[in-house]
Every structure is written in C-alpha cells, then in structure tokens.
Design an enzyme around this catalytic site. Structure first.
Site, PDB file in Angstrom:
ATOM      1  N   HIS A 230      41.008  44.660  44.860  1.00  0.00           N
ATOM      2  CA  HIS A 230      40.030  44.994  43.955  1.00  0.00           C
ATOM      3  C   HIS A 230      40.158  46.055  42.974  1.00  0.00           C
ATOM      4  CE1 HIS A 230      39.981  48.434  46.862  1.00  0.00           C
ATOM      5  NE2 HIS A 230      38.956  49.055  46.177  1.00  0.00           N
ATOM      6  N   LEU A 231      39.308  45.561  41.940  1.00  0.00           N
ATOM      7  CA  LEU A 231      39.226  46.669  40.861  1.00  0.00           C
ATOM      8  C   LEU A 231      37.637  47.107  40.754  1.00  0.00           C
ATOM      9  CD1 LEU A 231      41.541  44.299  39.919  1.00  0.00           C
ATOM     10  CD2 LEU A 231      41.357  45.598  37.623  1.00  0.00           C
TER      11      LEU A 231
END
Length: 405
Positions: A230-231
């Site tokens: 994830h970012l």
C-alpha cells in the site's frame, strides 16, 4: 492556525462542481454490500501539469485556489461521507498546525487521536518479510472503506501494465483526505514497492489540482504497520521543505540527485511530466528500492509536485514531480516516547505530533535530533549512495545499448 507556512485552502473546504454521486454509499448500511466498488477511470489529459502552484498571497487580495479536479471532487466527497458515517476510528476535526521557527520550515500538527487510536503495528522482523494472510490485511476491511477503483483508460500510452488500484480510507487518518492506494488485495503482495503501484501513486499526484496532495511509501522496518502492499495519499494545505530543496547531481546524466538540505539527505528523482520520462523515473526508483530491500535496508519515499533539481528556493515553481527516497535505520516493533515517529511525512518536513505537551514545546533542534537518530551511519550511507550511482550508470549503459527502450 499559524499562517506563517502560507497555507493554501484545504480541498475539503472547496466547493465541487462534480455531480458524481455513484461514489457515495447508499443511505441504508444494509445496501452497502451490493453497492460494489465504483470505477474511477482517468484519461491522459487529466494528468495536470500546468498552473498548479501555491497561492502567491498578494497583500489585500484573497487567494484564488485552483478549481478542484474530478479526482479531488470524487475523493473528497466520498471521504467526507465515510467520516460522517463513522467509518473511521475517530472523528478528525481541524488540526492545530504551526510552523516551527527555524531554517527548515517544519509543519507540526497536533493529532492526539491517531497516537492513541491507530491499529497496533504488526510484528515485523525483516524488510523482506513474506505476506502473512493470518495477520490483518486489506482483504479484511469493512464494506464501505473502499472509495473507488483507480485505473487508466484502456489504451493509454505507457510501457507499464498498471494493475487496478483500490483507493480506501485510512481509518486512522493523519489529515483530511488520507487514503491508502492498494493494488489488488487478493494478490497478497508484501510491502515491497512495485512499478505499477508507484505509477498509480505518481499519477494520483498529477490527477489532483491541489498542490498539497502528496503520496508516500513506508517499507517494512521504515514504519509500515501493515505488511500488505500500500501507499499513502493525503492533503496538507502547506508547503513542505522538500518541494524546493536544492540538490546536486550524482551522475553525469543528471538522473539521480542528492537532496542535501535538512531535515534529512535523500535521493531525488524528477520528471517534468507524464510520458517516457516518467516511466524511466518509475523504473529507476524501483531499481533503487529493490536494491535497498534486497540488502535489508529500510526506506521511506515521498511523491510531491516540486521544483526541478539543482539550485532552487523554497518558493520555486512546482514544474514537475519530485520523488524523494530516504534509506534509514530499520525500526521494528512499537516505538513510544518520542514526540513523533519518523516515517515518510516526517522526513518530508510534516510532523504529526502525538501529545499537546510535545506540540507546545517542540523545537526545530529537537525535531532534527529525532529524525537524524533514524538515519544510516555515514559509512553505510556512502555505501548506499555508491550502489545507487552504480545502478544508474548500469541503466544508462543499457538504454544506450537498447535505444528503443
């Protein structure tokens, strides 16, 4: 709020022309399951380059913020609805914000709730740890936390095959509009940066017409709390030091630069816009993060609109995209005691502080000490720099031998 940071207008306070209601959940929670995940399909011309700047604040004139883009309208309206529906761990009010006196220009914010309410980080022991389906991951989130699926219009130019990205709320938000960009969760990808995910993050920054929408990545050991790729993306209506910090080139082709300014030296990659230059940047950054991961070196990454490399100033025009990469000491387990934890936003100059006592007493010197305590020792930092310079030279040689790439 201290206005000495020349804040812009927060996107949540701006009106939207968008009539897109398909991104909102039905009024009855029993209907959420059948709502499905709406698609946000974007075109090349929605990647905005021109005219996205901080307001110039002429005396006596009100700021005229740029109109929100379709991406901003959809994200902000869907995010605000989820906050009103109570899907977050806490209600986020307007955060007390101050600029710390000193040369750096740290933007400190008091966010007590996040310090208390956020999910406890997972037990991480290695930067290369495998995905564990038994631990919390993004396949286990509640219906309603996903805002939309982000993907490019089919047939857009680009060598990268970009997978669809789910944009979901961060239930323990740093700021308004704080979302997670998650490649197809069912793939069970560990927290190791991949080109398709980085491309989505960089293009999300370009889809926003607000100069304060930034994206970042924390590796395992770099304070990522969930080992599932994830970012982070969020709005902060303030300039940050890294947008215009000066840099020096590390290779003859000017592909890799070193940000030397405080708060922390970092590697700077820059592209003036979408197209082959941006694709090359994404490939270059992921080679660097692969090297760091393979050598068990934790890292943080920050994507922002910013000035070109070289001799710049804090007020330089935002002419392209800056990607800043910091190699750092690995930090495993729960960290308590400091005024803030050091990850992607702190290295960029944004300090979410956990207690009102720390918020009122924090100084630039104390903030720098906390950050510099997380950096690699000089000998190891030099070794990493030499390795990334060598990778850049190798890439240059390959592109010379294969000019069609």
């Amino acid at each position: 709020m201290d206005c000495s940071t020349s804040p812009g207008v927060h996107p949540m306070a701006l009106p939207c022309d968008s009539n897109e209601t398909s991104y909102l959940l039905p009024a009855n929670s029993e209907d959420w399951e059948g709502h499905g995940t709406p698609d946000f399909v974007y075109r090349q011309e929605e990647l905005l380059l021109e005219g996205i700047q901080w307001p110039r604040r002429a005396p006596g004139l009100p700021d005229a913020p740029p109109p929100l883009s379709r991406f901003d309208c959809v994200l902000c309206s869907a995010w605000r609805q989820r906050m009103e529906l109570g899907l977050f761990r806490y209600h986020l009010g307007e955060l007390q914000t101050q600029t710390l006196p000193g040369a750096v220009g740290f933007v400190a914010q008091l966010n007590v709730e996040r310090g208390v309410q956020r999910r406890r980080p997972q037990n991480i022991r290695s930067v290369r740890q495998a995905f564990d389906p038994e631990q919390f991951n993004f396949n286990k989130i509640r219906t309603g936390e996903v805002l939309f699926r982000l993907h490019r219009e089919p047939g857009l130019p680009g060598a990268l095959q970009q997978e669809d990205i789910l944009v979901m709320i961060n239930v323990s938000p740093l700021e308004w509009g704080h979302v997670l960009l998650v490649p197809e969760p069912a793939l069970g990808l560990p927290q190791r940066l991949l080109p398709g995910a980085l491309q989505a993050g960089v293009e999300a920054v370009l889809l926003s017409s607000h100069p304060g929408f930034r994206v970042g990545f924390n590796s395992l050991g770099g304070l990522a709390s969930v080992n599932h790729l994830h970012l982070h993306g969020y709005y902060l209506a303030h300039r940050l030091p890294v947008e215009g910090a000066p840099s020096k080139p590390l290779d003859p082709g000017g592909r890799l630069h070193l940000l030397q300014a405080l708060p922390a030296p970092g590697f700077l990659f820059y592209a003036s816009g979408p197209g082959p230059e941006l694709e090359a940047l994404i490939s270059r950054v992921c080679r660097a993060t692969d090297y760091l991961t393979d050598h068990e070196i934790a890292h943080n990454l920050f994507v922002t609109r910013g000035a070109p490399p070289g001799k710049t100033s804090p007020s330089s025009a935002l002419t392209g995209v800056r990607v800043i990469l910091w190699a750092r000491k690995s930090s495993f387990g729960i960290k308590e005691g400091g005024a803030f934890n050091v990850a992607l936003c702190e290295l960029a100059g944004h300090l979410p502080v956990k207690t009102s006592q720390d918020f009122s007493s924090l100084t630039e010197a104390a903030a720098l000490a906390l950050i510099q305590d997380c950096l690699l020792p000089p000998a190891q930092a030099e070794e990493v720099q030499a390795a990334l310079v060598a990778l850049t030279a190798q890439e240059e040689q390959e592109s010379f031998q294969n000019p069609q790439h």
